[in-house]
Design a protein around this motif. Structure first.
Motif, PDB file in Angstrom:
ATOM      1  N   TYR A  62      61.825 -56.111  39.844  1.00 37.80           N
ATOM      2  CA  TYR A  62      61.304 -54.753  39.961  1.00 37.80           C
ATOM      3  C   TYR A  62      62.416 -53.740  39.847  1.00 37.80           C
ATOM      4  O   TYR A  62      63.490 -53.916  40.418  1.00 37.80           O
ATOM      5  N   ARG A  63      62.216 -52.682  39.119  1.00 40.72           N
ATOM      6  CA  ARG A  63      63.231 -51.655  38.979  1.00 40.72           C
ATOM      7  C   ARG A  63      62.557 -50.292  39.128  1.00 40.72           C
ATOM      8  O   ARG A  63      61.607 -49.964  38.392  1.00 40.72           O
ATOM      9  N   LYS A  64      63.093 -49.502  40.056  1.00 38.39           N
ATOM     10  CA  LYS A  64      62.576 -48.159  40.276  1.00 38.39           C
ATOM     11  C   LYS A  64      63.469 -47.195  39.494  1.00 38.39           C
ATOM     12  O   LYS A  64      64.688 -47.180  39.663  1.00 38.39           O
ATOM     13  N   LEU A  65      62.876 -46.373  38.667  1.00 34.31           N
ATOM     14  CA  LEU A  65      63.665 -45.557  37.738  1.00 34.31           C
ATOM     15  C   LEU A  65      64.679 -44.662  38.448  1.00 34.31           C
ATOM     16  O   LEU A  65      65.810 -44.513  37.973  1.00 34.31           O
ATOM     17  N   ILE A  75      67.247 -49.654  31.965  1.00 28.22           N
ATOM     18  CA  ILE A  75      66.447 -50.173  33.069  1.00 28.22           C
ATOM     19  C   ILE A  75      66.789 -51.633  33.370  1.00 28.22           C
ATOM     20  O   ILE A  75      66.877 -52.029  34.536  1.00 28.22           O
ATOM     21  N   PHE A  76      66.976 -52.436  32.327  1.00 30.47           N
ATOM     22  CA  PHE A  76      67.432 -53.827  32.507  1.00 30.47           C
ATOM     23  C   PHE A  76      68.619 -54.065  31.606  1.00 30.47           C
ATOM     24  O   PHE A  76      68.770 -53.431  30.562  1.00 30.47           O
ATOM     25  N   GLU A  86      69.488 -59.838  31.819  1.00 33.11           N
ATOM     26  CA  GLU A  86      68.262 -60.007  32.607  1.00 33.11           C
ATOM     27  C   GLU A  86      67.076 -60.421  31.746  1.00 33.11           C
ATOM     28  O   GLU A  86      66.107 -60.992  32.242  1.00 33.11           O
ATOM     29  N   LEU A 105      66.008 -51.907  27.394  1.00 39.29           N
ATOM     30  CA  LEU A 105      64.829 -51.110  27.727  1.00 39.29           C
ATOM     31  C   LEU A 105      65.405 -49.843  28.360  1.00 39.29           C
ATOM     32  O   LEU A 105      65.979 -49.909  29.448  1.00 39.29           O
ATOM     33  N   PHE A 107      65.234 -45.651  29.304  1.00 39.44           N
ATOM     34  CA  PHE A 107      64.496 -44.408  29.542  1.00 39.44           C
ATOM     35  C   PHE A 107      65.413 -43.297  29.052  1.00 39.44           C
ATOM     36  O   PHE A 107      66.503 -43.095  29.596  1.00 39.44           O
ATOM     37  N   LEU A 131      60.657 -44.044  25.973  1.00 39.78           N
ATOM     38  CA  LEU A 131      61.146 -45.393  26.240  1.00 39.78           C
ATOM     39  C   LEU A 131      61.665 -45.922  24.921  1.00 39.78           C
ATOM     40  O   LEU A 131      60.985 -45.786  23.889  1.00 39.78           O
TER      41      LEU A 131
END
Lengths: 116, 116
Positions: free
Chosen positions: B2-5, B28-29, B33, B41, B43, B109
């Motif tokens: 899980y990743r919170k922006l 994000i990753f 990973e 990925l 943002f 994205l």
């Protein structure tokens, strides 16, 4: 290669992966259009109370990027709430599912890539 | 996973790929990973008047999924406006770039996968 979401056909799936209710999916690109091991880019709409049931990924992995709404994710043995801009990566050999816990539609992008 | 922006570090890049202004990116990753050929990925936030300059993808491909704002995309020899929920897939061997043509931030994205 440009794709406008409104022009992508929407498919409705009952009890997706054994979940509740109806989930709507727009497959933005087909597997043939990708040149990498990406196979799916899907705009997913989950109405209130509906869900994608827990399922294992084997040989591929999936990213959920939450666009709108509130949900709960099952991530192997963990469960947690998710909201806009949260991301969940489920690698091959791992399990996930998601339900809409809010009063509005939950919308997310789902990206799947084969493990090579 | 899980990743919170809000917890992902933001990097600011001047003149991204020869473009104008400053672009902000949240990876994000990391490549490690992912288990598939996905490598990024991201943002991306492009302020008004800024851009990611035109560049060719060779050996990988990239998807832009527009989240917010208005932009113009260069897609090989084509140019066209983009807005929320529009998607652009740039396969290996093809060129793209994007600029913010609106008055608010353009957010998207960006997903990159290696061709295997």
């Amino acid at each position: 290669m440009y794709r406008k979401l409104q022009l992508v056909e929407e498919k409705r799936i009952q009890n997706a992966r054994g979940g509740h209710g109806t989930t709507a999916m727009k497959h933005i690109f087909t597997e043939e259009e990708f040149g990498s091991s990406m196979t799916h880019l899907i705009f997913v709409t989950i109405p209130p109370g509906s869900s994608v049931g827990v399922h294992e990924h084997s040989g591929d992995e999936e990213v959920y990027f939450i666009l709108e709404g509130q949900g709960r994710v099952w991530d192997d043995e963990k469960e947690y709430p998710v909201g806009p801009n949260d991301t969940v990566l489920t690698n091959s050999g791992h399990r996930h599912g998601i339900e809409n816990t809010g009063k509005q539609d939950l919308r997310m992008l789902a990206i799947i890539g084969k493990v090579v």
